[in-house]
Design a protein around this motif. Structure first.
Motif, PDB file in Angstrom:
ATOM      1  N   THR A   1       0.856  -1.189   0.000  1.00 42.09           N
ATOM      2  CA  THR A   1       0.000   0.000   0.000  1.00 42.09           C
ATOM      3  C   THR A   1       0.890   1.236   0.000  1.00 42.09           C
ATOM      4  OG1 THR A   1      -0.081   0.179   2.414  1.00 42.09           O
ATOM      5  CG2 THR A   1      -1.788  -1.174   1.371  1.00 42.09           C
ATOM      6  N   ASP A   2       0.254   2.379   0.095  1.00 43.86           N
ATOM      7  CA  ASP A   2       0.997   3.600   0.386  1.00 43.86           C
ATOM      8  C   ASP A   2       0.708   3.957   1.846  1.00 43.86           C
ATOM      9  OD1 ASP A   2      -1.515   4.845   0.485  1.00 43.86           O
ATOM     10  OD2 ASP A   2      -1.282   5.810  -1.451  1.00 43.86           O
ATOM     11  N   GLY A   3       1.319   5.022   2.327  1.00 40.74           N
ATOM     12  CA  GLY A   3       1.162   5.404   3.727  1.00 40.74           C
ATOM     13  C   GLY A   3      -0.261   5.724   4.130  1.00 40.74           C
TER      14      GLY A   3
ATOM     15  N   GLN B   1      -2.984   4.457   3.034  1.00 39.93           N
ATOM     16  CA  GLN B   1      -3.779   3.236   3.142  1.00 39.93           C
ATOM     17  C   GLN B   1      -3.473   2.432   4.402  1.00 39.93           C
ATOM     18  OE1 GLN B   1      -2.658   1.855  -0.797  1.00 39.93           O
ATOM     19  NE2 GLN B   1      -4.800   1.969  -1.421  1.00 39.93           N
ATOM     20  N   THR B   2      -2.391   2.774   5.117  1.00 38.14           N
ATOM     21  CA  THR B   2      -2.118   2.076   6.371  1.00 38.14           C
ATOM     22  C   THR B   2      -3.102   2.504   7.455  1.00 38.14           C
ATOM     23  OG1 THR B   2      -0.566   3.715   7.262  1.00 38.14           O
ATOM     24  CG2 THR B   2       0.363   1.958   5.864  1.00 38.14           C
TER      25      THR B   2
ATOM     26  N   SER C   1       1.286   8.600   6.781  1.00 40.27           N
ATOM     27  CA  SER C   1       0.416   9.057   5.698  1.00 40.27           C
ATOM     28  C   SER C   1       1.146   9.654   4.498  1.00 40.27           C
ATOM     29  CB  SER C   1      -0.612  10.062   6.231  1.00 40.27           C
ATOM     30  OG  SER C   1       0.047  11.220   6.708  1.00 40.27           O
ATOM     31  N   GLU C   2       2.337  10.196   4.678  1.00 42.18           N
ATOM     32  CA  GLU C   2       3.073  10.805   3.568  1.00 42.18           C
ATOM     33  C   GLU C   2       3.993   9.819   2.848  1.00 42.18           C
ATOM     34  OE1 GLU C   2       2.417  13.980   2.596  1.00 42.18           O
ATOM     35  OE2 GLU C   2       0.895  13.917   4.181  1.00 42.18           O
ATOM     36  N   LYS C   3       4.115   8.617   3.349  1.00 40.40           N
ATOM     37  CA  LYS C   3       5.015   7.614   2.759  1.00 40.40           C
ATOM     38  C   LYS C   3       4.391   7.014   1.501  1.00 40.40           C
ATOM     39  CE  LYS C   3       7.919   7.594   6.341  1.00 40.40           C
ATOM     40  NZ  LYS C   3       9.330   7.776   6.309  1.00 40.40           N
ATOM     41  N   LYS C   4       5.239   6.508   0.624  1.00 42.13           N
ATOM     42  CA  LYS C   4       4.765   5.950  -0.652  1.00 42.13           C
ATOM     43  C   LYS C   4       4.904   4.430  -0.748  1.00 42.13           C
ATOM     44  CE  LYS C   4       3.892  10.000  -2.278  1.00 42.13           C
ATOM     45  NZ  LYS C   4       2.599  10.486  -1.894  1.00 42.13           N
ATOM     46  N   ASP C   5       5.908   3.847  -0.098  1.00 45.18           N
ATOM     47  CA  ASP C   5       6.226   2.422  -0.239  1.00 45.18           C
ATOM     48  C   ASP C   5       5.982   1.722   1.094  1.00 45.18           C
ATOM     49  OD1 ASP C   5       7.167   0.044  -1.310  1.00 45.18           O
ATOM     50  OD2 ASP C   5       9.281   0.591  -1.142  1.00 45.18           O
ATOM     51  N   CYS C   6       4.800   1.139   1.258  1.00 42.54           N
ATOM     52  CA  CYS C   6       4.403   0.593   2.562  1.00 42.54           C
ATOM     53  C   CYS C   6       3.780  -0.792   2.429  1.00 42.54           C
ATOM     54  CB  CYS C   6       3.390   1.527   3.224  1.00 42.54           C
ATOM     55  SG  CYS C   6       4.001   3.206   3.450  1.00 42.54           S
TER      56      CYS C   6
ATOM     57  N   CYS D   1       6.524   1.063   6.629  1.00 40.41           N
ATOM     58  CA  CYS D   1       6.998   1.655   5.378  1.00 40.41           C
ATOM     59  C   CYS D   1       8.512   1.592   5.289  1.00 40.41           C
ATOM     60  CB  CYS D   1       6.553   3.115   5.273  1.00 40.41           C
ATOM     61  SG  CYS D   1       4.761   3.326   5.299  1.00 40.41           S
TER      62      CYS D   1
END
Length: 134
Positions: A106-108, A110-111, A117-122, A132
């Protein structure tokens, strides 16, 4: 009738024909895409997730193994615990406390965790449990 010019012409045509055949047989055989061997089956998505993924307050998930069989170590506020996991399509599944859990990319946002929330690789296990790459 003089046969010498006729035989000379016949010999020249036969020589050209033989040279043309030699050039053709010297070419490398051509293969069509359909004749190419099938690509090896793709590795499970979870193979891309090997390593450590960080969550807030010192939590993390670490995934080891590969080829569909994994060890999933989850560090939460109670300490680290390790579970056996298996690839299931675009997910990695493991059992924790009698509950079938699954890890998915997911991305941040979607966690469901504001710290990520600002992360891309999670990776997300469930809403409120995500990790992430930094």
């Amino acid at each position: 009738m003089n046969r010498t010019p006729f035989l000379g012409t016949l010999f020249a045509v036969a020589s050209l024909f033989a040279m043309g055949c030699q050039e053709r047989t010297a070419e490398a055989p051509r293969t069509s895409p359909a004749a190419a061997p099938a690509a090896a089956s793709a590795a499970p998505a979870a193979d891309q997730w090997l390593g450590k993924w960080n969550g807030p307050e010192g939590t993390f998930v670490q995934i080891a193994g590969g080829n569909g069989q994994y060890e999933v170590t989850v560090q939460n506020l109670d300490g680290p615990r390790t579970f056996k996991g298996t690839a299931a399509g675009e997910r990695l599944e493991f059992e924790r406390d009698g509950v079938r859990e699954s890890v998915r990319a997911t991305d941040g946002a979607q966690t469901g965790m504001k710290w990520l929330s600002e992360k891309k690789d999670c990776l997300t296990v469930k809403a409120g449990e995500g990790y992430c790459r930094d």
